[in-house]
Design a protein around this motif. Structure first.
Motif, PDB file in Angstrom:
ATOM      1  N   LYS A 153     -11.013  14.186   7.807  1.00 59.37           N
ATOM      2  CA  LYS A 153      -9.976  14.728   8.692  1.00 59.37           C
ATOM      3  C   LYS A 153      -8.741  13.830   8.676  1.00 59.37           C
ATOM      4  CE  LYS A 153      -8.435  17.435  11.999  1.00 59.37           C
ATOM      5  NZ  LYS A 153      -7.801  18.680  11.670  1.00 59.37           N
ATOM      6  N   LEU A 154      -8.930  12.516   8.691  1.00 61.28           N
ATOM      7  CA  LEU A 154      -7.795  11.595   8.647  1.00 61.28           C
ATOM      8  C   LEU A 154      -7.018  11.770   7.348  1.00 61.28           C
ATOM      9  CD1 LEU A 154      -6.147   9.223   9.784  1.00 61.28           C
ATOM     10  CD2 LEU A 154      -7.840   7.678   8.770  1.00 61.28           C
ATOM     11  N   LYS A 155      -7.728  11.846   6.248  1.00 58.08           N
ATOM     12  CA  LYS A 155      -7.078  12.034   4.951  1.00 58.08           C
ATOM     13  C   LYS A 155      -6.286  13.341   4.942  1.00 58.08           C
ATOM     14  CE  LYS A 155      -8.194  11.675   0.054  1.00 58.08           C
ATOM     15  NZ  LYS A 155      -9.244  11.413  -0.919  1.00 58.08           N
ATOM     16  N   GLU A 156      -6.863  14.386   5.510  1.00 57.15           N
ATOM     17  CA  GLU A 156      -6.187  15.682   5.598  1.00 57.15           C
ATOM     18  C   GLU A 156      -4.935  15.587   6.455  1.00 57.15           C
ATOM     19  OE1 GLU A 156      -7.361  19.539   8.109  1.00 57.15           O
ATOM     20  OE2 GLU A 156      -8.798  19.073   6.517  1.00 57.15           O
ATOM     21  N   GLU A 157      -5.018  14.936   7.623  1.00 59.37           N
ATOM     22  CA  GLU A 157      -3.865  14.804   8.514  1.00 59.37           C
ATOM     23  C   GLU A 157      -2.762  13.966   7.902  1.00 59.37           C
ATOM     24  OE1 GLU A 157      -4.845  13.532  12.449  1.00 59.37           O
ATOM     25  OE2 GLU A 157      -6.041  15.331  12.855  1.00 59.37           O
ATOM     26  N   LEU A 158      -3.130  12.997   7.084  1.00 56.44           N
ATOM     27  CA  LEU A 158      -2.119  12.165   6.428  1.00 56.44           C
ATOM     28  C   LEU A 158      -1.569  12.836   5.172  1.00 56.44           C
ATOM     29  CD1 LEU A 158      -3.840   8.673   6.744  1.00 56.44           C
ATOM     30  CD2 LEU A 158      -1.954   9.581   8.126  1.00 56.44           C
ATOM     31  N   GLY A 179       0.809  -1.208   0.000  1.00 55.81           N
ATOM     32  CA  GLY A 179       0.000   0.000   0.000  1.00 55.81           C
ATOM     33  C   GLY A 179       0.842   1.258   0.000  1.00 55.81           C
ATOM     34  N   LEU A 180       1.891   1.262   0.808  1.00 57.58           N
ATOM     35  CA  LEU A 180       2.770   2.433   0.858  1.00 57.58           C
ATOM     36  C   LEU A 180       3.497   2.639  -0.471  1.00 57.58           C
ATOM     37  CD1 LEU A 180       4.187   1.942   4.455  1.00 57.58           C
ATOM     38  CD2 LEU A 180       2.563   3.703   3.713  1.00 57.58           C
ATOM     39  N   LEU A 181       3.826   1.555  -1.132  1.00 62.11           N
ATOM     40  CA  LEU A 181       4.536   1.664  -2.410  1.00 62.11           C
ATOM     41  C   LEU A 181       3.632   2.117  -3.559  1.00 62.11           C
ATOM     42  CD1 LEU A 181       6.929  -1.409  -2.161  1.00 62.11           C
ATOM     43  CD2 LEU A 181       7.582   1.014  -2.197  1.00 62.11           C
ATOM     44  N   LEU A 227       2.783   5.164  10.900  1.00 61.57           N
ATOM     45  CA  LEU A 227       1.361   4.987  10.641  1.00 61.57           C
ATOM     46  C   LEU A 227       0.722   3.824  11.389  1.00 61.57           C
ATOM     47  CD1 LEU A 227       1.364   5.550   6.776  1.00 61.57           C
ATOM     48  CD2 LEU A 227       0.435   7.096   8.520  1.00 61.57           C
ATOM     49  N   PHE A 228       1.466   2.728  11.608  1.00 60.01           N
ATOM     50  CA  PHE A 228       0.822   1.503  12.066  1.00 60.01           C
ATOM     51  C   PHE A 228       1.396   0.865  13.331  1.00 60.01           C
ATOM     52  CE2 PHE A 228       0.723   1.480   7.331  1.00 60.01           C
ATOM     53  CZ  PHE A 228      -0.605   1.822   7.184  1.00 60.01           C
ATOM     54  N   MET A 236      -8.327  -3.142  11.179  1.00 63.73           N
ATOM     55  CA  MET A 236      -9.310  -2.253  10.550  1.00 63.73           C
ATOM     56  C   MET A 236      -8.726  -0.853  10.386  1.00 63.73           C
ATOM     57  SD  MET A 236     -13.170  -3.279  11.804  1.00 63.73           S
ATOM     58  CE  MET A 236     -13.025  -2.475  13.363  1.00 63.73           C
ATOM     59  N   TYR A 237      -8.015  -0.389  11.372  1.00 59.36           N
ATOM     60  CA  TYR A 237      -7.378   0.924  11.265  1.00 59.36           C
ATOM     61  C   TYR A 237      -6.369   0.926  10.113  1.00 59.36           C
ATOM     62  CZ  TYR A 237      -3.972   4.571  11.972  1.00 59.36           C
ATOM     63  OH  TYR A 237      -3.111   5.613  11.749  1.00 59.36           O
ATOM     64  N   GLY A 238      -5.527  -0.097  10.069  1.00 58.54           N
ATOM     65  CA  GLY A 238      -4.525  -0.191   9.008  1.00 58.54           C
ATOM     66  C   GLY A 238      -5.158  -0.223   7.633  1.00 58.54           C
ATOM     67  N   LYS A 239      -6.221  -0.997   7.465  1.00 57.51           N
ATOM     68  CA  LYS A 239      -6.890  -1.065   6.169  1.00 57.51           C
ATOM     69  C   LYS A 239      -7.544   0.277   5.824  1.00 57.51           C
ATOM     70  CE  LYS A 239      -7.859  -5.810   5.016  1.00 57.51           C
ATOM     71  NZ  LYS A 239      -8.902  -6.763   4.614  1.00 57.51           N
ATOM     72  N   THR A 240      -8.049   0.972   6.830  1.00 52.78           N
ATOM     73  CA  THR A 240      -8.651   2.281   6.577  1.00 52.78           C
ATOM     74  C   THR A 240      -7.608   3.250   6.048  1.00 52.78           C
ATOM     75  OG1 THR A 240     -10.313   1.911   8.296  1.00 52.78           O
ATOM     76  CG2 THR A 240      -9.916   4.195   7.651  1.00 52.78           C
ATOM     77  N   VAL A 241      -6.449   3.315   6.695  1.00 51.48           N
ATOM     78  CA  VAL A 241      -5.374   4.210   6.248  1.00 51.48           C
ATOM     79  C   VAL A 241      -4.887   3.808   4.858  1.00 51.48           C
ATOM     80  CG1 VAL A 241      -2.999   4.954   6.697  1.00 51.48           C
ATOM     81  CG2 VAL A 241      -4.658   4.870   8.568  1.00 51.48           C
TER      82      VAL A 241
END
Length: 176
Positions: free
Chosen positions: A168-173, A9-11, A28-29, A98-103
């Motif tokens: 907000k999460l998308k903005e912070e990331l 995902g990061l790549l 992140l995780f 679930m958090y990891g998949k969301t990010v």
């Protein structure tokens, strides 16, 4: 959460070095349990072996000795997208996944709402199944089933909260 999917995902953003992937993963995780360098490179070796990543030229970007950068292959992208499309079976230790998949859904697809909707649907199905089983169960089993149901209820509350906070999460990331 499986480290291989985090790396894939990061790549999706750009090719990167193992050390940089470790830093991103930890940021992140990892929470209070950073990934070990050995796990980073053994995971990258497996992804390379399975043709989900390839090594790319350093192109001098590191301003030092040549280092290996890794880039996602189409097979790697397909693997992470397929993984993101599969909701996780509800369990008491699911929150981190679930958090990891969301990010990662935000990083890879730009939107985590479809993942969270699918996850919510699976949670509700599981809750209905457990509630049916509870009807004629002996008391000991009822207590165990109640425990599982209460965990699912907590997950559902988290899913609703996460859904409301995606922007907000998308903005912070700092994602587009």
């Amino acid at each position: 959460m499986e480290v291989q999917y985090a790396f894939l995902g990061l790549l999706t953003q750009e090719p990167n070095y193992g050390y940089e992937l470790k830093k991103l993963y930890d940021q992140l995780f990892a929470g209070d349990k950073p990934i070990l360098p050995g796990q980073v490179y053994s995971t990258l070796a497996r992804l390379l072996r399975d043709a989900k990543v390839i090594e790319v030229d350093d192109d001098g970007a590191s301003n030092g000795p040549s280092r290996t950068r890794y880039a996602l292959t189409p097979a790697g992208r397909n693997a992470v997208v397929e993984w993101l499309g599969k909701p996780e079976m509800p369990s008491p230790t699911l929150q981190a996944t679930m958090y990891g998949k969301t990010v990662l859904a935000l990083i890879v697809e730009g939107d985590a709402a479809p993942y969270l909707r699918a996850q919510r649907k699976l949670h509700l199905e599981r809750m209905r199944d457990l509630t049916r089983r509870k009807k004629d169960a002996p008391m000991a089993e009822k207590l165990l089933l109640d425990n599982a149901i209460f965990h699912i209820e907590a997950d559902l509350r988290w899913i609703e909260l996460a859904s409301a906070r995606l922007g907000k999460l998308k903005e912070e990331l700092c994602l587009k």
